[in-house]
Design a protein around this motif. Sequence first.
Motif, PDB file in Angstrom:
ATOM      1  N   ASP A 112       1.703 -64.968  -5.978  1.00 26.67           N
ATOM      2  CA  ASP A 112       3.395 -64.876  -6.345  1.00 26.67           C
ATOM      3  C   ASP A 112       4.798 -64.007  -4.949  1.00 26.67           C
ATOM      4  O   ASP A 112       3.714 -63.978  -4.047  1.00 26.67           O
ATOM      5  CB  ASP A 112       4.184 -63.956  -7.329  1.00 26.67           C
TER       6      ASP A 112
ATOM      7  N   SER B  14      -4.485 -56.762 -10.683  1.00 22.49           N
ATOM      8  CA  SER B  14      -3.545 -58.146 -10.987  1.00 22.49           C
ATOM      9  C   SER B  14      -3.894 -59.143  -9.972  1.00 22.49           C
ATOM     10  O   SER B  14      -4.562 -58.124  -9.010  1.00 22.49           O
ATOM     11  CB  SER B  14      -1.950 -58.127 -10.797  1.00 22.49           C
TER      12      SER B  14
ATOM     13  N   HIS C 250       6.137 -70.357  -9.488  1.00 26.62           N
ATOM     14  CA  HIS C 250       6.887 -69.220  -9.000  1.00 26.62           C
ATOM     15  C   HIS C 250       7.731 -69.531  -7.379  1.00 26.62           C
ATOM     16  O   HIS C 250       8.306 -68.222  -6.855  1.00 26.62           O
ATOM     17  CB  HIS C 250       5.976 -67.843  -8.546  1.00 26.62           C
TER      18      HIS C 250
ATOM     19  N   SER D 235       3.968 -64.209 -12.179  1.00 26.13           N
ATOM     20  CA  SER D 235       2.729 -64.015 -12.841  1.00 26.13           C
ATOM     21  C   SER D 235       4.054 -62.780 -13.813  1.00 26.13           C
ATOM     22  O   SER D 235       3.642 -61.869 -13.394  1.00 26.13           O
ATOM     23  CB  SER D 235       1.838 -63.834 -11.906  1.00 26.13           C
TER      24      SER D 235
END
Length: 591
Positions: A514, A484, A226, A51
């Motif tokens: 991720d 995040s 990802h 990301s």
Amino acid sequence: MSQSPAQTEGLLLSVRNLQVAFRGDESLVYAVKNISFDLAQGQTLGIVGESGSGKSATALAIMGLLGESGKITNGEVLFRPSGEVPIDLVRVSPKKMLKYRGDRMAMVFQEPMTSLNPLFTCGYQVIEAIRLHRQVSQQEAEKLTIQLFDEVQLPNPQQLIERYPHELSGGQLQRVMIAMAISCNPQLIIADEPTTALDVTVQATILKLLKEIQRSRGMSMIFITHDLGILAEIADRAIVMNQGEVVEDGDTQAIFKAPQHPYTKGLIACRPQPDRQLRLLPTVSDFMEIQNGKMIEKEPNASYLEVVSPEEISNRLTELQKQEPILSVQDLRIEFPIRNILGLKKRYFVAVNNISFDVFRGETLGLVGESGCGKTTTGRAILGLTNGVTGSVKFEGDEISQFRGEALRKLRCDLQVIFQDPYGSLNPRMSVGDTIAEPLLVHSHQERFARYRKSEARRERAAYLLERVGLTKSAMRRYPHEFSGGQRQRICIARALALNPKLIIADEPVSALDVSVQAQVLNLLKELQAEFGLTYIFISHDLGVVKFMSDRIMVMNKGEIVELGTAESIYSNPQQPYTQKLISAIPKAIA
């Protein structure tokens, strides 16, 4: 730099020196930094990265969907429809871009539920897309929609065109989005994380479907993900992006077998390895670090490759099972009423059907299965968060299924939960420090938490827990939106640890992260288990992740236990067809 006709022959798309920026608080933030790549006709190009790497920004720039906050500051995107003069999509007018978007180019987004209008039926929305770009009648468009629904293998296409998005599963919704994307027979389709958070079996079906449609229609595809394992399943060629730049570009299989860039090596290595049980997963930081804005490759550290021997695994299981279970579930049954249009109970849906199992102190029991199998419902029933429960749930010998009021509140101190969506489970109006300290305040009337009646003691505990999960004390003053996804999940873990619980139910805690962040969180959970003597019920649809985390694995399907055994035996020698199906659906590059 212009290309000669020989260089451009067979190319559908050429991106040259593309630079994309978004407005920040004080200046522009560059999400894509002068990247270049080509896409041949009929080819599938994979774009992989974490990301924030610039994957989606690249796709949105190609489609002209950056919105008001983003803009292309440099470069060109040359689109070459068959038999037409190349056109630079960066410089076409918004009106002309409409001619290409949806007609010549289409996009499948990550979250179909937010991409479809909940007020209109699925059929209406596809019919609308067809009539926008093709001169056909309503009746013809409806016929085409049914054909498209059949092509994307939706059951009962004629009935589904009358159903609303909320009436379909995640996999079915993604098929509707694919049908809409191919409705005008585009030459280019961009799939942006189309399988994220889907069950492994649904993921495999969607990947297979995309490959079949791409092959039968001769389309080119850009597939964004990802996860390099998924990329190896579908892409002919791949580019790896990190911090807005392309760090590796080449044949997908060649990249996977012999990655050259340390970032790519880290992405591949941080997936759980099914053929060996690592003590801790490697992360991207084991291969590289950023110093003064530059990437520095690190010397390989053998510590992250420490393998847990079969003997050690066997001895651990033997020691765990010598003790009395910390949790014992017997004949657990959970029913939900299905009401008719008048709100009256018409019948009951059995979500969990008479299951029994034990969990031993210090153990991690993995709970795996597809969406709707009863995993989360089982976890919520143990925690006393759902109704319609019958059967026995004993914690440390006490029957807790009938606990109410103060007894249930006291139980909360020993039983905690980590939810799948860290943002949705954090109060956006509370600072991180207050969020972690809140359980201490709520339970401070109990004698064992009496010292936390003082705010200073609560702050000290919150600061310690933040540091223990890899964040700093300064995070206490900040709010959830400032972090995040991986950092928010660490905050949720810190909150779950606040009361020194004995058992934690982790419900899909890494499914939306991720792979590199996922590895960090999984390692953290293992380290905390060893430090605090925690017991986990680890719920997931990802068998690879469950195998890494678990001592034993319990497989559920349609509310029932279909298989229960050691992690190694379930993964390496599954006995039941359903378990075999789950494992066979894992991308081959991973399995």
